[in-house]
Design a protein around this motif. Sequence first.
Motif, PDB file in Angstrom:
ATOM      1  N   ALA A 134       0.843  -1.197   0.000  1.00  0.00           N
ATOM      2  CA  ALA A 134       0.000   0.000   0.000  1.00  0.00           C
ATOM      3  C   ALA A 134       0.877   1.245   0.000  1.00  0.00           C
ATOM      4  O   ALA A 134       2.042   1.209   0.410  1.00  0.00           O
ATOM      5  N   ARG A 152     -14.383  -0.682   2.930  1.00  0.00           N
ATOM      6  CA  ARG A 152     -13.243  -1.339   2.287  1.00  0.00           C
ATOM      7  C   ARG A 152     -12.128  -1.517   3.319  1.00  0.00           C
ATOM      8  O   ARG A 152     -11.722  -0.555   3.959  1.00  0.00           O
ATOM      9  N   HIS A 180      -8.481  -1.915   3.699  1.00  0.00           N
ATOM     10  CA  HIS A 180      -7.319  -1.744   2.839  1.00  0.00           C
ATOM     11  C   HIS A 180      -6.187  -2.700   3.192  1.00  0.00           C
ATOM     12  O   HIS A 180      -5.354  -3.006   2.341  1.00  0.00           O
ATOM     13  N   THR A 195      -6.543  -5.945   4.080  1.00  0.00           N
ATOM     14  CA  THR A 195      -6.835  -7.259   3.500  1.00  0.00           C
ATOM     15  C   THR A 195      -7.393  -7.159   2.086  1.00  0.00           C
ATOM     16  O   THR A 195      -7.528  -8.174   1.407  1.00  0.00           O
ATOM     17  N   ARG A 196      -7.741  -5.931   1.666  1.00  0.00           N
ATOM     18  CA  ARG A 196      -8.326  -5.672   0.345  1.00  0.00           C
ATOM     19  C   ARG A 196      -9.680  -6.369   0.190  1.00  0.00           C
ATOM     20  O   ARG A 196     -10.125  -6.638  -0.924  1.00  0.00           O
ATOM     21  N   SER A 220     -13.911  -6.379   1.585  1.00  0.00           N
ATOM     22  CA  SER A 220     -14.914  -5.358   1.880  1.00  0.00           C
ATOM     23  C   SER A 220     -16.027  -5.982   2.707  1.00  0.00           C
ATOM     24  O   SER A 220     -16.233  -7.202   2.681  1.00  0.00           O
TER      25      SER A 220
END
Length: 359
Positions: free
Chosen positions: A129, A280, A282, A284-285, A287
């Motif tokens: 990220a 969302r 972020h 673990t990506r 949702s």
Amino acid sequence: MSDSRHELIAALNSSLISQQYSPVVARNYCTYASGFLDYLGPRGISVTDVIDVQVEQYLRHAIVLFEKQRGRRPSARWHEVPRSGIHALLRLVHGQWPPAINPTCVADEVRFSICDEYELWLREERGLACSSVAALMWEARNFLAWQIDHGIDGSTGLSISDVDRYMDLRAPKLTRCSLKAVAERLRSLLRYLHTTGRVTTDLSGHIIAPMLYAYEGVPSVLDRSQIVAVLESAKKDKTSAGLRDHAILQLLATYGLRSGEIRHLRIEDIDWRTEAIHVRHHKTRASTSLPLMEPVGEAVLSYLRSGRPLTDAREIFIRTRAPYRKLDKLYSVVRRRLRDAGVQPPGKCGPLSKTVETR
């Protein structure tokens, strides 16, 4: 020259207004930017050739003038507005400010090249990220600059004793948790340098991070009465910041979301018709769809209607001052609201200090 100067200040004013700076702030910025141009003219310096050292020289000059005109020195933070106005002018002229640092020697060229390639590797090969890349790159630039300053050869001269000296330099002002993070970032860089053949020995395994104890990094827990006190205190503040902060605190208290999950919430993430909120994650990506609880919905709606600035940004929570963009962090928001409510957690007091004690 005078015409071009007036055109430049007019362009700066238009740029600031388009970014939704208030007219008062825009006027102040333009005044200080104009004073800076007046300073450059007699010295034969073009604004296109300005370097950061000249900005600091002007600010010292402006402080002397302030003292002569008013018979006293300005406050310790007086320079912040003039500097911001000048930086806004220089961003307009140069495209970015501070300017990119140009290499001054072969060692600098090598260092910049390593940093560029390392950043690309972090983004494309490891898929990290942006926030993680930024932290790793800050440490990499700092370490490589330190290495050059101490005359350490990048390939054969680097030793574990050199790494120890760097860690000793970084250690005094850091907690064990922060020092552990430094060690991990440095390990990443050293592994990369070895893998790419820039360092002959893999030194990453020799970096010893401080021991962290179980639950040491867990934020302090607020009981229900403390959470109610913080929410009630924030609810009384009907300013734009108060409406925003109350909505953020409701999200923290109700769902236990991370700071980044709240900061990245977008207007389209709330489905008012089905009363759902789309989050969302972020890290673990993944949702999650959560029910929109009534106190949260009311707080967010009040902020959207009466507190949120007019902006094209899609994130829900926006800075209260121009330039209007998403919040960079929530720590200061939570800390301020805890203080206003007279709540002092015994440990950490960042955004995760919202956990309800259930026992």
